[in-house]
Design a protein around this motif. Structure first.
Motif, PDB file in Angstrom:
ATOM      1  N   ALA A 210      17.873  76.409  21.907  1.00 40.59           N
ATOM      2  CA  ALA A 210      17.914  76.284  23.365  1.00 40.59           C
ATOM      3  C   ALA A 210      17.732  74.818  23.709  1.00 40.59           C
ATOM      4  CB  ALA A 210      16.817  77.118  24.019  1.00 40.59           C
ATOM      5  N   GLY A 211      18.452  74.335  24.687  1.00 42.33           N
ATOM      6  CA  GLY A 211      18.344  72.933  25.073  1.00 42.33           C
ATOM      7  C   GLY A 211      18.735  72.722  26.521  1.00 42.33           C
ATOM      8  N   ALA A 212      18.158  71.682  27.103  1.00 38.60           N
ATOM      9  CA  ALA A 212      18.532  71.254  28.451  1.00 38.60           C
ATOM     10  C   ALA A 212      18.340  69.755  28.530  1.00 38.60           C
ATOM     11  CB  ALA A 212      17.699  71.967  29.512  1.00 38.60           C
ATOM     12  N   TRP A 213      19.146  69.108  29.379  1.00 35.63           N
ATOM     13  CA  TRP A 213      19.091  67.651  29.468  1.00 35.63           C
ATOM     14  C   TRP A 213      19.079  67.193  30.916  1.00 35.63           C
ATOM     15  CZ3 TRP A 213      23.001  64.960  31.936  1.00 35.63           C
ATOM     16  CH2 TRP A 213      24.225  65.618  32.123  1.00 35.63           C
ATOM     17  N   SER A 214      18.692  65.938  31.106  1.00 34.19           N
ATOM     18  CA  SER A 214      18.744  65.304  32.427  1.00 34.19           C
ATOM     19  C   SER A 214      18.876  63.801  32.224  1.00 34.19           C
ATOM     20  CB  SER A 214      17.477  65.611  33.242  1.00 34.19           C
ATOM     21  OG  SER A 214      16.327  65.036  32.627  1.00 34.19           O
ATOM     22  N   HIS A 215      19.105  63.092  33.304  1.00 29.53           N
ATOM     23  CA  HIS A 215      19.124  61.623  33.287  1.00 29.53           C
ATOM     24  C   HIS A 215      18.428  61.132  34.540  1.00 29.53           C
ATOM     25  CE1 HIS A 215      20.451  57.449  32.990  1.00 29.53           C
ATOM     26  NE2 HIS A 215      20.808  57.710  31.736  1.00 29.53           N
ATOM     27  N   SER A 216      17.702  60.015  34.388  1.00 30.96           N
ATOM     28  CA  SER A 216      16.888  59.523  35.501  1.00 30.96           C
ATOM     29  C   SER A 216      17.691  58.800  36.571  1.00 30.96           C
ATOM     30  CB  SER A 216      15.801  58.581  34.972  1.00 30.96           C
ATOM     31  OG  SER A 216      16.376  57.446  34.333  1.00 30.96           O
ATOM     32  N   ALA A 217      18.941  58.396  36.281  1.00 33.34           N
ATOM     33  CA  ALA A 217      19.749  57.677  37.262  1.00 33.34           C
ATOM     34  C   ALA A 217      20.163  58.597  38.402  1.00 33.34           C
ATOM     35  CB  ALA A 217      20.991  57.082  36.602  1.00 33.34           C
ATOM     36  N   ALA A 218      20.296  58.030  39.574  1.00 32.79           N
ATOM     37  CA  ALA A 218      20.663  58.809  40.754  1.00 32.79           C
ATOM     38  C   ALA A 218      22.136  59.175  40.765  1.00 32.79           C
ATOM     39  CB  ALA A 218      20.305  58.035  42.020  1.00 32.79           C
ATOM     40  N   GLU A 219      22.967  58.396  40.047  1.00 33.36           N
ATOM     41  CA  GLU A 219      24.398  58.671  40.052  1.00 33.36           C
ATOM     42  C   GLU A 219      25.008  58.277  38.726  1.00 33.36           C
ATOM     43  OE1 GLU A 219      25.907  54.583  42.265  1.00 33.36           O
ATOM     44  OE2 GLU A 219      25.542  56.388  43.468  1.00 33.36           O
TER      45      GLU A 219
END
Length: 285
Positions: A210-219
């Motif tokens: 199981a995995g999920a990701w994100s990025h801190s940049a607004a765009e």
């Protein structure tokens, strides 16, 4: 689904990372000066959602990764590679009685194209299945065609967006058809398959990643930090998976494909890795 049969992690042994830490952050200036990494997994509850808030009290370990040495590659492969600067990624591990959890933070821009995964990054975590399995996808650096043992590969191309739970979540076979967080195995860089595929029958093949990701940049295109969270049961019963136990040891290496390698995105042999210094040892609690 595998994006390349032959090269996806080939020549994993031609990069340098050189850091030592035991459940402590290593300063980036020191991360390339000494070799061998040992990390103690934290005992904290983790929810895999792409948000690192659960890891707030878990110290990171800095791991230096860089591209392969072209001397180890066939000239045709070497010609595919565009230059990518070495980087330090931050990693952390946790486990409970049932699962192992991995956090990887990568300080590169928010390059994400939903319909072309060569223009988005790729992350892979390799773990040792057989005790003789060498870090270079089951082979020694000086003979990449001769297997010393089997390794497990968690290979993640970002076919699903931020916060979307990826992975097979218990499906039969290693392929995550929807989001492309695949459970794979290899015996050499030229012999890599989804669990359950290949010449060896494996009725127990499954993908419980199981995995999920994100990025801190607004765009898209902005600077910031990638956050990748992954989990898997300690013991899956799949002989093409590494099996873990509380109080035991896991051994891992990382690989990263950067979409800014060229105008067409990343190439198979152009990845960055820490494999040259050997397995990172993870002590499970």
């Amino acid at each position: 689904m595998r994006s390349s049969r032959l090269e996806i992690l080939a020549a994993m042994g031609a990069a340098a990372l050189l850091a030592t830490a035991t459940s402590t952050v290593v300063a980036q200036d020191d991360a390339m000066d000494v070799d061998g990494i040992a990390i103690t997994a934290a005992a904290v509850p983790i929810t895999v959602d792409g948000d690192a808030a659960d890891w707030a009290d878990v110290e990171r370990t800095s791991v230096g990764i860089e591209q392969v040495d072209l001397a180890y590659l066939d000239p045709d492969e070497a010609s595919e590679i565009g230059p990518v600067d070495p980087i330090d990624i931050q990693v952390a591990f946790a486990n409970d009685a049932d699962n192992i959890y991995v956090l990887v933070e990568v300080p590169t821009p928010y390059d994400y194209v939903a319909d072309d995964n060569h223009l988005s990054p790729v992350l892979a975590v390799e773990t040792r299945i057989e005790p003789t399995g060498s870090v270079h996808m089951g082979a020694e650096e000086d003979d990449l065609l001769a297997s010393t043992g089997m390794v497990d590969i968690w290979h993640w191309e970002l076919d699903c967006g931020p916060g979307v739970l990826s992975g097979g979540q218990g499906v039969a076979g290693g392929d995550d058809a929807e989001c492309n967080l695949d459970d794979e195995y290899a015996t050499t860089p030229t012999m890599r398959e989804d669990d359950g595929d290949g010449d060896e029958p494996n009725d127990a093949a499954e993908n419980s990643l199981a995995g999920a990701w994100s990025h801190s940049a607004a765009e898209i295109g902005g600077d910031g930090m990638w956050t990748f969270e992954m989990s898997r049961p300690l013991n899956t019963g799949d002989p093409q998976d590494a099996q873990f136990e509380a109080g035991g040891m896991a051994e891992v290496v990382f690989a990263w494909w950067d979409p800014r390698e060229s105008s067409g995105g990343w190439s198979d042999p152009g990845h960055l890795t820490n494999a040259e210094s050997g397995w990172i040892e993870i002590s499970l609690n």
